[in-house]
Design an enzyme around this catalytic site. Structure first.
Site, PDB file in Angstrom:
ATOM      1  N   GLY A   1       0.821  -1.204   0.000  1.00 52.28           N
ATOM      2  CA  GLY A   1       0.000   0.000   0.000  1.00 52.28           C
ATOM      3  C   GLY A   1       0.853   1.251   0.000  1.00 52.28           C
ATOM      4  CB  SER A   2      -0.028   4.714   0.864  1.00 50.56           C
ATOM      5  OG  SER A   2      -0.273   4.717   2.259  1.00 50.56           O
TER       6      SER A   2
ATOM      7  CB  VAL B   1      -0.531   3.112   5.385  1.00 56.13           C
ATOM      8  CG1 VAL B   1      -0.973   1.955   6.278  1.00 56.13           C
ATOM      9  CG2 VAL B   1      -1.691   4.081   5.177  1.00 56.13           C
ATOM     10  N   GLY B   2       2.624   2.555   5.319  1.00 53.22           N
ATOM     11  CA  GLY B   2       3.739   1.643   5.538  1.00 53.22           C
ATOM     12  C   GLY B   2       4.693   2.136   6.606  1.00 53.22           C
TER      13      GLY B   2
ATOM     14  CD  GLU C   1       5.544  -6.542  -2.384  1.00 58.99           C
ATOM     15  OE1 GLU C   1       4.664  -6.268  -3.221  1.00 58.99           O
ATOM     16  OE2 GLU C   1       6.057  -7.674  -2.279  1.00 58.99           O
TER      17      GLU C   1
ATOM     18  CB  CYS D   1       2.946   0.623  -6.540  1.00 58.75           C
ATOM     19  SG  CYS D   1       3.278  -1.126  -6.852  1.00 58.75           S
TER      20      CYS D   1
END
Length: 487
Positions: free
Chosen positions: A232-233, A236-237, A254, A288
């Site tokens: 995800g983003s 957030v990661g 990722e 992505c």
């Protein structure tokens, strides 16, 4: 697609079956992204569901890991067969993600490939005999499952991005708890549960917990979840990394990309523009690995821009179920607003739109824009919309410097007729994946997929990389008789 026809209606998938969430849970409306029609209502897990699922998964994982590898592989092959023959999965992906049929077909075929490759992964060697300086000692390095893997997936490629983690993790003896995006709780989760149910998978090795941020947070924080895999983003990661790091929990992230497509001065312009259009506009640019920066040599820039703009203008945008549609809708209004904001800011700073830049509802026209200020967010950040910003440079050295001027490190592409020269340019790019004379969106089950910098943290997915990702190394020694020590 009436709600009562679905086993997932008002349900989550736990212990091998669909059941309503426990107290504290709720529901999630499942929407057709093109028409906003409600396709059904999925269950939404509560914290109690997470805790119960973790407890049963821990027990199930031990039994699953103890099975012969052939039995684990057989389950994965049955899931692959169930997916190949699943009625309605293609339509479900199209409706829930707003994608055209080709993208849905790709997801299904790729997910089948992930399952098939994972089945073969189950029988790979999992240890090596080590030299030892101790007489009579047998020394071995062996791989053991991580344990329970919490998987948090995005909405853009919900089936394949889930299966890319689920399948190898299970093949290597782990159990998996999946939290799909609230945008795609079915194609990214509950429908996958149906496949495992149909394949007769042991209860508890794979469970699906749709829900919001609080469910993801509980997965990350739960002491019995041994590993978190998040796609995800970057924003957030970073949060997940901070929390998991404080718990010393294995984490694989990722994340986003700000990917460069370099067009050299000897490029075939028609081919380069075709690669550029696919790299930026495929699935509305919502991947992505889309190209967010086109870096073009000045000597071919005018021709490239004209060709790219013509291709963008020729794409039909609309309902994916209509023949000839090339792009569907942006996933939601928040993402549409963000894309428009990035474009408006760039234009206010001097950028020029050559084509596109308009929308009807969430149907956003593919857009080509030039003269973007290098500090504009449209140039420095991930876009996640069908927008192709183009910069003009003088020579390969300037192109490489501009491509590397980013915090991200996911993927790049280089286009040129002199393959040796293009390859040398590719070697100079600071990213984890690079393609010569091909588009930036590439993925194969055997290839090491992942990023560096703000694009990822942890290992790689794909092929033998999965051995490192989903196992831990254990050193084991055996001595024929007890060793004597001074005390």
């Amino acid at each position: 697609m009436a709600e009562h026809n679905h086993s997932w209606s008002n349900a989550i998938f736990v212990d091998g079956q669909f059941r309503p969430p426990a107290a504290g849970g709720g529901t999630l409306a499942v929407h057709d992204k093109s028409s906003d029609e409600v396709l059904g209502v999925a269950g939404s897990a509560g914290i109690a569901d997470v805790d119960a699922a973790v407890a049963s998964s821990v027990i199930a994982q031990r039994a699953w890991a103890a099975l012969p590898h052939s039995q684990r592989a057989a389950v994965l092959r049955r899931v692959a067969a169930a997916l190949e023959h699943a009625d309605g999965f293609r339509e479900l992906i199209m409706r829930e993600t707003g994608s055209i049929a080709g993208k849905a077909d790709y997801e299904i075929a790729s997910a089948v490939g992930e399952l098939t490759e994972a089945a073969s992964l189950a029988s790979r060697p999992v240890g090596e005999v080590l030299q030892t300086g101790h007489e009579g000692r047998f020394s071995v390095s062996e791989r053991v499952p991580v344990g329970l893997v919490g998987v948090i997936t995005p909405w853009n490629f919900p089936l394949v991005l889930g299966m890319r983690v689920i399948a190898p993790a299970l093949a290597l003896g782990n159990a998996v708890l999946l939290k799909p995006s609230p945008e795609t709780p079915v194609s990214g989760g509950l429908a996958i549960g149906e496949l495992f149910e149909r394949a007769g998978a042991p209860a508890g090795i794979f469970q699906v917990l749709p829900g919001g941020e609080e469910i993801g947070r509980r997965l990350v924080e739960h002491p019995d979840v041994a590993m978190i895999h998040f796609t995800g983003s970057t924003t957030v990661g970073r949060e997940i990394a901070r929390t998991a790091g404080s718990l010393l929990k294995k984490t694989s992230l990722e994340l986003g990309g700000n990917n460069a497509l370099i067009v050299l001065n000897d490029a075939d312009i028609d081919q380069a523009a075709m690669i550029g259009a696919w790299s930026s506009f495929h699935y509305q640019g919502q991947t992505c690995i889309s190209a967010g920066r086109h870096i073009v040599d000045r000597s071919v820039a005018e021709a490239y821009l004209r060709n790219l703009a013509d291709r963008a203008a020729a794409i039909t945008v609309g309902n994916p179920f209509r023949d000839g549609t090339g792009l569907g809708p942006i996933i939601n209004n928040a993402q549409l607003k963000r894309a428009k904001g990035l474009l408006d800011e760039a234009v206010a700073g001097g950028a020029r739109i050559l084509t596109g830049g308009t929308s009807e509802g969430r149907f956003f026209r593919p857009t080509v824009v030039v003269d973007v200020h290098p500090a504009a967010a449209l140039w420095t950040e991930e876009i996640f919309a069908p927008i192709a910003p183009v910069a003009v440079v003088d020579g390969a050295d300037q192109a490489v410097a501009l491509a590397n001027d980013t915090r991200y490190g996911l993927v790049s592409s280089v286009v040129g007729t002199d393959v040796h020269r293009a390859t040398e340019v590719a070697r100079r790019l600071d990213c984890a994946m690079v393609h010569v004379n091909d588009a930036t969106p590439q993925d194969e089950p055997l290839a090491p997929f992942g990023g560096t910098g703000h694009s990822g943290l942890g290992g790689r997915a794909g092929g033998d990389s999965n051995l490192e990702e989903f196992t831990e190394r254990r050193w084991r020694t055996v001595t024929g008789s007890p060793v004597h020590y001074p005390y």
